[in-house]
Design an enzyme around this catalytic site. Structure first.
Site, short mmCIF file in Angstrom:
data_model
loop_
_atom_site.label_atom_id
_atom_site.label_comp_id
_atom_site.label_asym_id
_atom_site.label_seq_id
_atom_site.Cartn_x
_atom_site.Cartn_y
_atom_site.Cartn_z
N MET A 1 -3.94 23.19 -0.12
CA MET A 1 -3.55 22.27 -1.21
C MET A 1 -4.47 22.47 -2.43
SD MET A 1 -0.93 20.28 -0.61
CE MET A 1 -1.05 18.80 -1.62
N ARG B 1 -17.53 23.91 0.15
CA ARG B 1 -18.83 23.77 0.84
C ARG B 1 -19.19 25.06 1.57
NH1 ARG B 1 -19.80 18.59 4.46
NH2 ARG B 1 -17.85 19.43 5.23
N THR B 2 -18.22 25.64 2.26
CA THR B 2 -18.46 26.97 2.84
C THR B 2 -18.20 27.96 1.71
OG1 THR B 2 -17.56 26.10 4.88
CG2 THR B 2 -17.85 28.48 4.77
N SER C 1 1.80 14.45 -3.98
CA SER C 1 2.82 14.69 -2.96
C SER C 1 3.63 15.94 -3.25
CB SER C 1 3.78 13.50 -2.87
OG SER C 1 4.80 13.79 -1.94
N LYS D 1 1.05 5.92 -3.32
CA LYS D 1 1.24 7.12 -2.49
C LYS D 1 1.45 6.72 -1.02
CE LYS D 1 1.34 11.50 -1.27
NZ LYS D 1 1.18 11.60 0.15
N HIS E 1 4.87 5.52 -0.71
CA HIS E 1 5.73 6.73 -0.73
C HIS E 1 5.81 7.33 0.68
CE1 HIS E 1 5.81 11.13 -0.55
NE2 HIS E 1 6.69 11.10 -1.54
N ASN E 2 4.65 7.45 1.32
CA ASN E 2 4.64 8.05 2.65
C ASN E 2 5.37 7.16 3.66
OD1 ASN E 2 3.05 10.01 1.46
ND2 ASN E 2 1.72 10.20 3.23
N GLU F 1 8.83 7.74 3.19
CA GLU F 1 9.08 9.09 3.77
C GLU F 1 9.31 8.96 5.29
OE1 GLU F 1 6.03 12.11 2.67
OE2 GLU F 1 5.75 12.41 4.81
N TYR F 2 8.48 8.18 5.95
CA TYR F 2 8.64 7.95 7.39
C TYR F 2 10.03 7.36 7.66
CZ TYR F 2 3.77 8.42 9.19
OH TYR F 2 2.54 8.87 9.60
N ARG G 1 7.27 -25.21 17.02
CA ARG G 1 5.83 -25.21 16.70
C ARG G 1 5.30 -26.63 16.63
NH1 ARG G 1 4.62 -23.55 11.70
NH2 ARG G 1 2.54 -22.83 12.25
N HIS H 1 2.36 -28.65 14.62
CA HIS H 1 2.08 -27.81 13.45
C HIS H 1 2.78 -28.30 12.18
CE1 HIS H 1 -0.30 -24.99 15.68
NE2 HIS H 1 0.66 -24.86 16.58
C1 6PG Z 1 3.39 14.37 0.86
C2 6PG Z 1 3.29 14.11 2.34
C3 6PG Z 1 1.94 14.45 2.81
C4 6PG Z 1 1.87 14.73 4.29
C5 6PG Z 1 1.78 13.53 5.13
C6 6PG Z 1 2.47 13.65 6.47
O1 6PG Z 1 3.66 13.42 0.17
O2 6PG Z 1 3.21 15.52 0.46
O3 6PG Z 1 3.54 12.78 2.60
O4 6PG Z 1 1.08 13.47 2.35
O5 6PG Z 1 2.83 15.58 4.70
O6 6PG Z 1 0.40 13.39 5.37
O7 6PG Z 1 2.15 12.54 7.17
P1 6PG Z 1 2.20 12.43 8.75
O8 6PG Z 1 1.34 13.52 9.31
O9 6PG Z 1 1.65 11.08 9.00
O10 6PG Z 1 3.63 12.60 9.13
#
Ligand code: 6PG
Length: 484
Positions: A15, A35-36, A130, A185, A188-189, A192-193, A447, A453
């Protein structure tokens, strides 16, 4: 000699390297450090040969090569490693310099780091990037947040290297203060899930329910990608289903059905629980990955636990169309939930989020990029105060059009014993959200019955609490009315 470097990037994994090459292509002089240190030389002798990229052998050399105010971007593993690099770089920087974290950091860490750096007179940016390796090289979606004063210093670089929409707008803009960029972000993820889970449920329905071959499903996804579902994830699914080894074996069918996860979806779920926002679809997507990971248990259970033993009897072509519509409707719910979360997080953290702008940032370059995101942008353009995407005319129209198919698909999946948790929870959310009277009256009574409650009444102003002595034994003392 005057230093030439516009920005330094630390971390030469793929990346980092690709982002550097992208910056170089766009006319910026990048100082590369790792670092390396041998990796720096490998990079300069390899991918970076013939470019203007400057290799640094030490932090001192890296800093000495940077124009002021200096910008140092970390492309390293999220977590403690980021803190270690900040510690390493910090003594070499001065007031007004900027550190940028381009990894998938957890937003509370970014809030903490922004505060810490600002207290020292430095500036900090935590940015979502992303689009994976290819995105980093050709144009990712970039979601920066942190110290507002840092934005004008990096804006030209970030907007130049980011993806562009069809009409040329950069998929990168300032998100907000401290952890806002990483929060967006993370969301976003999470989305994505959700998208991935919905696609997987559609695949399982077609495969197990309808008995379609991978070639047939490849065709279906090819068609879907020409319609409302047109998106990167549908496109790669099409390609995955069409991918065969030289021997003609379908690779996807050789892969172990156990999902991995690095944590961003889980964080989205946790944040939604913390903020009390029903982001149910992302939650189911995370749990589905957890269930998939119990492979041995599932295999053992499959020998003991019986399903309905029914098979599909309708018109397969019609049902594939129904699945397409169920997928679209569920996806709309997922994005509506994601935006509900963003709204609540903005309130909690004092971020002034531009919801249409976020859709625009996701329109290109990122993993959830799709034509449909243009509709979200339009929805917020039409009504900047739009409270819930489901109330937008376009969203409402699509759901009206998809609803019958959506219900049919969920019913049929349940009849066939095929798990479709994301489709199902999306529909349950829709039915709950549009219902003015949920059974929480009974829940409040329960409750109050067992724990005093208290409850509010339909016929009294909000905020007045009542208690009933349900059994005649408990007395009239109620528990305090705090809510978590
Ligand atoms: C992106 C992806 C990226 C990555 C995730 C996958 O936006 O480019 O979301 O961030 O592929 O880390 O996440 P998982 O390993 O949790 O599926």
């Amino acid at each position: 000699m005057e230093p030439k470097g516009d920005i330094a990037v630390i971390g030469l994994a793929v990346m980092g390297q690709n982002l550097i090459l992208n910056m170089n292509d766009n006319g910026f002089t990048v100082v590369a450090f790792n670092r390396t240190v041998s990796k720096v030389n490998d990079f300069l002798d390899g991918e970076a040969k013939g470019t203007n990229i400057i290799g640094a052998q030490s932090v001192e050399e890296m800093v000495a090569n940077l124009k002021r105010p200096r910008k140092v971007m970390l492309m390293v593993k999220a977590g403690e490693v980021v803190d270690k690099f900040i510690e390493m770089v910090l003594p070499h920087l001065e007031e007004g310099d900027v550190i940028i974290d381009g990894g998938n950091s957890h937003f509370p860490d970014t809030i903490r780091r922004t505060k810490m750096l600002e207290e020292k007179g430095m500036l900090y940016i935590g940015t979502g990037v992303s689009g994976g390796e290819e995105g980093a090289r050709k144009g990712p979606s970039i979601m920066p947040g942190g110290s507002p004063k840092a934005w004008p210093l990096v804006k030209d670089i970030f907007q130049a290297i980011s993806a562009k929409t069809d009409s040329g707008e950069p998929c990168c803009d300032w998100v907000g203060e401290n952890g806002a960029g990483h929060y967006v972000k993370m969301t976003h993820n999470g989305i994505e899930y959700g998208d991935m889970q919905l696609i997987c449920e559609a695949y399982q329905l077609m495969k197990e329910g309808l008995g379609l071959s991978t070639d047939e499903m490849h065709e279906v996804f090819t068609e879907w990608n020409k319609g409302e579902l047109d998106s990167y994830l549908i496109e790669i699914t099409r390609d995955i289903l069409g991918y065969k080894t030289e021997e003609g074996e379908v690779v996807v069918e050789q892969i172990l059905d156990t999902a991995g996860q690095k944590g961003t979806g889980k964080w989205t779920g946790i944040s939604s629980l913390d903020l009390g926002v029903p982001v149910t679809l992302i939650g189911e997507a995370v749990f589905s990955r957890c269930l998939s990971a119990l492979k041995d248990e599932r295999v053992a259970a499959s020998k003991v636990l019986k399903g309905p033993g029914t098979s599909f009897e309708g018109d397969k072509k019609v049902f594939v169309k129904d699945i397409e519509k169920a997928l679209l409707a569920s996806k709309l719910v997922s994005y509506a939930q994601g935006y509900m979360l963003l709204r609540e997080a903005a309130k909690e953290h004092g971020w002034n989020l531009n919801y249409g702008g976020i859709a625009l940032m996701w329109r290109g370059g990122c993993i959830i990029r799709s034509t449909f995101l243009g509709k979200i942008k339009e929805a917020f353009e039409n009504n900047p105060d739009l409270h819930n995407l489901l109330l937008d005319d376009w969203f409402k129209g699509v759901i009206d059009d998809c609803q019958a198919s959506w219900r049919k698909v969920v019913q049929e999946a349940i009849r066939l014993g095929i798990p479709v948790p994301a489709f199902t929870t999306a529909l349950a959310f829709y039915d709950g959200y549009r219902n003015p009277r949920l059974p929480a009256n009974l829940l409040q009574a329960q409750r109050d019955y067992f724990g005093a409650h208290t409850y509010e009444r339909l016929d009294k102003p909000r905020g007045e609490y009542f208690h009933t002595n349900w059994t005649g034994r408990g007395g009239n003392t109620s528990a305090s009315t705090y809510t978590v």
